[in-house]
Design an enzyme around this catalytic site. Sequence first.
Site, PDB file in Angstrom:
ATOM      1  CG  ASN A  46     -82.256 -19.951  49.802  1.00  0.00           C
ATOM      2  OD1 ASN A  46     -83.164 -20.628  49.309  1.00  0.00           O
ATOM      3  ND2 ASN A  46     -81.902 -20.033  51.075  1.00  0.00           N
ATOM      4  CB  ILE A  47     -86.393 -19.306  47.242  1.00  0.00           C
ATOM      5  CG1 ILE A  47     -86.304 -20.798  46.926  1.00  0.00           C
ATOM      6  CG2 ILE A  47     -87.698 -18.714  46.706  1.00  0.00           C
ATOM      7  CD1 ILE A  47     -87.317 -21.653  47.667  1.00  0.00           C
ATOM      8  N   GLY A  50     -82.197 -12.876  44.591  1.00  0.00           N
ATOM      9  CA  GLY A  50     -81.959 -11.774  43.646  1.00  0.00           C
ATOM     10  C   GLY A  50     -81.430 -12.221  42.295  1.00  0.00           C
ATOM     11  CE  LYS A  51     -82.290 -18.211  41.855  1.00  0.00           C
ATOM     12  NZ  LYS A  51     -82.941 -17.799  43.141  1.00  0.00           N
ATOM     13  CD  GLU A 121     -84.017 -17.229  37.919  1.00  0.00           C
ATOM     14  OE1 GLU A 121     -84.673 -16.964  36.887  1.00  0.00           O
ATOM     15  OE2 GLU A 121     -84.375 -16.887  39.057  1.00  0.00           O
ATOM     16  NE  ARG A 180     -83.211  -9.026  49.068  1.00  0.00           N
ATOM     17  CZ  ARG A 180     -81.924  -9.113  48.703  1.00  0.00           C
ATOM     18  NH1 ARG A 180     -81.521 -10.089  47.889  1.00  0.00           N
ATOM     19  NH2 ARG A 180     -81.051  -8.236  49.140  1.00  0.00           N
ATOM     20  CE  LYS A 182     -93.222 -13.885  55.538  1.00  0.00           C
ATOM     21  NZ  LYS A 182     -93.920 -15.037  54.878  1.00  0.00           N
ATOM     22  CD  GLU A 183     -89.133  -6.575  49.344  1.00  0.00           C
ATOM     23  OE1 GLU A 183     -88.443  -6.279  50.313  1.00  0.00           O
ATOM     24  OE2 GLU A 183     -88.685  -6.629  48.175  1.00  0.00           O
ATOM     25  NE  ARG A 184     -90.488 -14.216  44.145  1.00  0.00           N
ATOM     26  CZ  ARG A 184     -89.447 -15.044  44.038  1.00  0.00           C
ATOM     27  NH1 ARG A 184     -88.473 -14.761  43.182  1.00  0.00           N
ATOM     28  NH2 ARG A 184     -89.356 -16.127  44.772  1.00  0.00           N
TER      29      ARG A 184
HETATM   30  N1  LIG Z   1     -80.732  -6.500  46.226  1.00  0.00           N
HETATM   31  C1  LIG Z   1     -82.059  -6.470  46.481  1.00  0.00           C
HETATM   32  N2  LIG Z   1     -82.540  -5.672  47.474  1.00  0.00           N
HETATM   33  C2  LIG Z   1     -83.867  -5.648  47.744  1.00  0.00           C
HETATM   34  N3  LIG Z   1     -84.810  -6.346  47.079  1.00  0.00           N
HETATM   35  C3  LIG Z   1     -84.375  -7.154  46.089  1.00  0.00           C
HETATM   36  C4  LIG Z   1     -82.987  -7.256  45.733  1.00  0.00           C
HETATM   37  N4  LIG Z   1     -82.870  -8.161  44.704  1.00  0.00           N
HETATM   38  C5  LIG Z   1     -84.128  -8.577  44.434  1.00  0.00           C
HETATM   39  N5  LIG Z   1     -85.036  -7.974  45.242  1.00  0.00           N
HETATM   40  C6  LIG Z   1     -86.499  -8.187  45.274  1.00  0.00           C
HETATM   41  O1  LIG Z   1     -86.685  -9.415  45.938  1.00  0.00           O
HETATM   42  C7  LIG Z   1     -87.642 -10.233  45.250  1.00  0.00           C
HETATM   43  C8  LIG Z   1     -86.950 -11.507  44.760  1.00  0.00           C
HETATM   44  O2  LIG Z   1     -85.974 -11.111  43.805  1.00  0.00           O
HETATM   45  P1  LIG Z   1     -85.680 -12.068  42.539  1.00  0.00           P
HETATM   46  O3  LIG Z   1     -84.663 -11.366  41.688  1.00  0.00           O
HETATM   47  O4  LIG Z   1     -86.963 -12.474  41.928  1.00  0.00           O
HETATM   48  O5  LIG Z   1     -85.012 -13.304  43.295  1.00  0.00           O
HETATM   49  P2  LIG Z   1     -84.837 -14.807  42.772  1.00  0.00           P
HETATM   50  O6  LIG Z   1     -84.907 -14.788  41.281  1.00  0.00           O
HETATM   51  O7  LIG Z   1     -83.471 -15.187  43.280  1.00  0.00           O
HETATM   52  O8  LIG Z   1     -85.914 -15.594  43.423  1.00  0.00           O
HETATM   53  C9  LIG Z   1     -88.191  -9.393  44.125  1.00  0.00           C
HETATM   54  O9  LIG Z   1     -89.383  -8.753  44.578  1.00  0.00           O
HETATM   55  C10 LIG Z   1     -87.085  -8.363  43.883  1.00  0.00           C
HETATM   56  O10 LIG Z   1     -87.614  -7.128  43.412  1.00  0.00           O
HETATM   57  N1  LIG Z   2     -88.750 -28.074  44.835  1.00  0.00           N
HETATM   58  C1  LIG Z   2     -88.084 -27.322  43.958  1.00  0.00           C
HETATM   59  N2  LIG Z   2     -88.420 -26.024  43.881  1.00  0.00           N
HETATM   60  C2  LIG Z   2     -87.694 -25.324  43.008  1.00  0.00           C
HETATM   61  C3  LIG Z   2     -86.660 -25.846  42.212  1.00  0.00           C
HETATM   62  N3  LIG Z   2     -86.139 -24.832  41.474  1.00  0.00           N
HETATM   63  C4  LIG Z   2     -86.830 -23.726  41.811  1.00  0.00           C
HETATM   64  N4  LIG Z   2     -87.778 -24.041  42.717  1.00  0.00           N
HETATM   65  C5  LIG Z   2     -88.815 -23.149  43.247  1.00  0.00           C
HETATM   66  C6  LIG Z   2     -88.336 -22.175  44.255  1.00  0.00           C
HETATM   67  C7  LIG Z   2     -89.220 -21.000  44.009  1.00  0.00           C
HETATM   68  O1  LIG Z   2     -90.463 -21.176  44.662  1.00  0.00           O
HETATM   69  C8  LIG Z   2     -89.467 -21.021  42.512  1.00  0.00           C
HETATM   70  C9  LIG Z   2     -88.562 -20.153  41.685  1.00  0.00           C
HETATM   71  O2  LIG Z   2     -87.320 -20.097  42.266  1.00  0.00           O
HETATM   72  P1  LIG Z   2     -86.624 -18.650  42.514  1.00  0.00           P
HETATM   73  O3  LIG Z   2     -85.411 -18.938  43.327  1.00  0.00           O
HETATM   74  O4  LIG Z   2     -86.311 -18.133  41.136  1.00  0.00           O
HETATM   75  O5  LIG Z   2     -87.636 -17.818  43.201  1.00  0.00           O
HETATM   76  O6  LIG Z   2     -89.262 -22.382  42.121  1.00  0.00           O
HETATM   77  C10 LIG Z   2     -86.379 -27.254  42.319  1.00  0.00           C
HETATM   78  O7  LIG Z   2     -85.522 -27.841  41.644  1.00  0.00           O
HETATM   79  N5  LIG Z   2     -87.130 -27.917  43.196  1.00  0.00           N
END
Ligand SMILES: Nc1ncnc2c1ncn2[C@@H]1O[C@H](COP(=O)(O)OP(=O)(O)O)[C@@H](O)[C@H]1O
Ligand SMILES: Nc1nc2c(ncn2[C@H]2C[C@H](O)[C@@H](COP(=O)(O)O)O2)c(=O)[nH]1
Length: 247
Positions: A46-47, A50-51, A121, A180, A182-184
């Site tokens: 999910n968004i 932590g990917k 990713e 997370r 909101k943190e980002r």
């Molecule tokens: N295991 C974790 N525990 C706490 N915070 C995390 C963890 N993994 C990621 N974060 C924080 O949460 C936010 C989203 O992480 P991110 O790796 O960018 O997720 P995604 O790529 O899945 O959207 C970032 O601010 C990151 O520092």
């Molecule tokens: N509507 C869509 N939004 C998408 C798609 N792939 C990613 N996203 C959005 C979600 C986040 O706001 C941002 C980056 O994703 P993270 O999970 O890395 O935070 O992009 C999609 O196919 N459709």
Amino acid sequence: MFSSWRKTTNLLNLQKQVKGIMNAISGHHFGTDGKTEKHTVCVEGNIGSGKTTLLEYFSTYPYTEVTKEPVEKWRNIKGMNALEYMYKDASRWGLTFQTYVQLTMLQIHTQPQVKRVKMMERSIYSAKYCFVENLYQSGKMPEIEYTVLTEWFDFLLKTQDIKVDLIVYLKTKPETDLRRIKERCRPEEKQIPLEYLETLHNLHEDWLIKKKFPLPAPVLVLNGEYEKEEMIKEYESYTPHILRGPA
Ligand SMILES: Nc1ncnc2c1ncn2[C@@H]1O[C@H](COP(=O)(O)OP(=O)(O)O)[C@@H](O)[C@H]1O
Ligand SMILES: Nc1nc2c(ncn2[C@H]2C[C@H](O)[C@@H](COP(=O)(O)O)O2)c(=O)[nH]1
């Protein structure tokens, strides 16, 4: 009795496949003639699950090449922010945005692979089975747009080399994702409601666990709920060969 035998066999095959791919990440040789095979691993979740953080960890390994989601491309198409457009009005911009996501993810799938393991990713699959599906099921994408995107998707799968050898599913609770995000604090994501993350979570579960859409590779589920330091142990427990490096 037969069904339990089948389940055991399937599980053993899955474990063998996962072990093989994880060995590849650590640099072990593959193939009967000792030639090194190349593998692709897609990290799904999910968004905010932590990917990116997981990929940053694995980017330190000599045998892996990591490609993050091209979010910066989506935020700047000749100065136009498609991601912002999509969040502001998904009905108006969903097709435009998803068409561009499909193109940019295809470019990553088909880019030349230099190292043994390519870690991506997300994928063209989650864009379709999770995000496009959500737009369609929520009524934000009309049938004709969904059909056009689906015909493009089906054609690309038939004509392009979109090989995936393992899916790593970083499983988290929507509440954790929201905290997370909101943190980002990415500007475009400020208004994301918990309900959106709950819907996306269910669509990931439908695809990756319940197999409601085709799976291009075996799925390895990691618990993404731990804090960052704990997550390293989670990676280690599932990929001991990666951390030890080649024998
Ligand atoms: N295991 C974790 N525990 C706490 N915070 C995390 C963890 N993994 C990621 N974060 C924080 O949460 C936010 C989203 O992480 P991110 O790796 O960018 O997720 P995604 O790529 O899945 O959207 C970032 O601010 C990151 O520092
Ligand atoms: N509507 C869509 N939004 C998408 C798609 N792939 C990613 N996203 C959005 C979600 C986040 O706001 C941002 C980056 O994703 P993270 O999970 O890395 O935070 O992009 C999609 O196919 N459709």
